[in-house]
Every structure is written in C-alpha cells, then in structure tokens.
Design a protein around this motif. Structure first.
Motif, PDB file in Angstrom:
ATOM      1  N   LYS A   1       0.832  -1.214   0.000  1.00  0.00           N
ATOM      2  CA  LYS A   1       0.000   0.000   0.000  1.00  0.00           C
ATOM      3  C   LYS A   1       0.865   1.262   0.000  1.00  0.00           C
ATOM      4  N   LEU A   2       1.907   1.285   0.815  1.00  0.00           N
ATOM      5  CA  LEU A   2       2.749   2.474   0.918  1.00  0.00           C
ATOM      6  C   LEU A   2       3.523   2.740  -0.369  1.00  0.00           C
ATOM      7  N   ARG A   3       3.906   1.699  -1.081  1.00  0.00           N
ATOM      8  CA  ARG A   3       4.588   1.880  -2.367  1.00  0.00           C
ATOM      9  C   ARG A   3       3.716   2.619  -3.371  1.00  0.00           C
ATOM     10  N   ARG A   4       2.408   2.464  -3.223  1.00  0.00           N
ATOM     11  CA  ARG A   4       1.461   3.172  -4.102  1.00  0.00           C
ATOM     12  C   ARG A   4       1.109   4.556  -3.548  1.00  0.00           C
ATOM     13  N   GLY A   5       1.735   4.920  -2.428  1.00  0.00           N
ATOM     14  CA  GLY A   5       1.473   6.225  -1.829  1.00  0.00           C
ATOM     15  C   GLY A   5       0.128   6.309  -1.135  1.00  0.00           C
ATOM     16  N   GLU A   6      -0.429   5.180  -0.753  1.00  0.00           N
ATOM     17  CA  GLU A   6      -1.760   5.133  -0.150  1.00  0.00           C
ATOM     18  C   GLU A   6      -1.688   5.089   1.374  1.00  0.00           C
ATOM     19  N   SER A   7      -2.488   5.905   2.016  1.00  0.00           N
ATOM     20  CA  SER A   7      -2.646   5.896   3.475  1.00  0.00           C
ATOM     21  C   SER A   7      -3.887   5.076   3.821  1.00  0.00           C
ATOM     22  N   PHE A   8      -3.902   4.515   5.037  1.00  0.00           N
ATOM     23  CA  PHE A   8      -5.030   3.690   5.451  1.00  0.00           C
ATOM     24  C   PHE A   8      -4.982   3.487   6.956  1.00  0.00           C
ATOM     25  N   VAL A   9      -6.070   2.982   7.511  1.00  0.00           N
ATOM     26  CA  VAL A   9      -6.150   2.649   8.931  1.00  0.00           C
ATOM     27  C   VAL A   9      -5.773   1.183   9.108  1.00  0.00           C
ATOM     28  N   PHE A  10      -4.995   0.891  10.147  1.00  0.00           N
ATOM     29  CA  PHE A  10      -4.676  -0.483  10.532  1.00  0.00           C
ATOM     30  C   PHE A  10      -5.191  -0.665  11.951  1.00  0.00           C
TER      31      PHE A  10
END
Length: 110
Positions: free
Chosen positions: A30-39
């Motif tokens: 996810k981070l390689r695509r520059g995407e933020s998210f909740v874990f």
C-alpha cells in the motif's frame, strides 16, 4: 514475537513473526502506491484486551523487527486478503490465513 514500531516515538505493537511478515508485505504494498489507510487490531486478554488503530501513511516512519532469524514461507493468498481489507473503509485488519497454497520462497530469500 515481532514488533512494529510506528513513528519517531517508541509506539510499538507486537505480533507473531509470521503474522508480522505478512502484515509487512501488505503494508509495504500500500505504501509503495502512496496510499494511506487505517490499521486496526485486537489486543489479547492477557495484554489488557481491547483494540488499537493506527493511521498508516507514507510520511510516517515504520520499522519491523523479528525475534526469529527467518520468518518462514509467505502465503501470497494471505497477503492478498490483507491488502483487500486495507482497501476497505474500515481498513487493514488481521484475517485468518487461508489454507490455500503457501509459497516456498520467504521474504528473507528474495
């Protein structure tokens, strides 16, 4: 037990090495695509129970450490399932490992 360190502080969370290896692959994808998210994850009763959530962003440093030298084979189906939850509105959650094929190559061998 492996440890996920989050941010510049001493914030950390402990997970089984195998679980953490799969989480690491999903998070990095996810981070390689520059995407933020909740874990979010649940805390065991012996550690006080409850749940925790983190906002995972490419701008916040992460560090993964492992107690064991090798993390074992990676189950690509499990990584895909974790990424799928990360793409949902509630965000990344630890799901049960699918019993499908476990890949023979480990992250250490790549």
């Amino acid at each position: 037990m492996g440890t996920l360190y989050y941010g510049a502080s001493t914030s950390m969370a402990e997970f089984d090495d195998r679980v953490l290896a799969h989480l690491q692959m999903a998070i990095v994808a996810k981070l390689r695509r520059g995407e933020s998210f909740v874990f979010s994850w649940d805390v065991d009763r012996e550690k006080g129970s409850g749940s925790h959530s983190l906002w995972i962003s490419p701008t916040i440093p992460l560090r993964f450490t492992y107690q064991a030298g090798r993390r074992g084979p990676i189950n690509r189906s499990w990584v895909d399932a974790l990424v799928k939850t990360a793409n949902s509105v509630p965000g990344l959650r630890i799901v049960d490992e699918p019993s499908e094929s476990v890949q023979s190559a480990s992250r250490d061998d790549e």
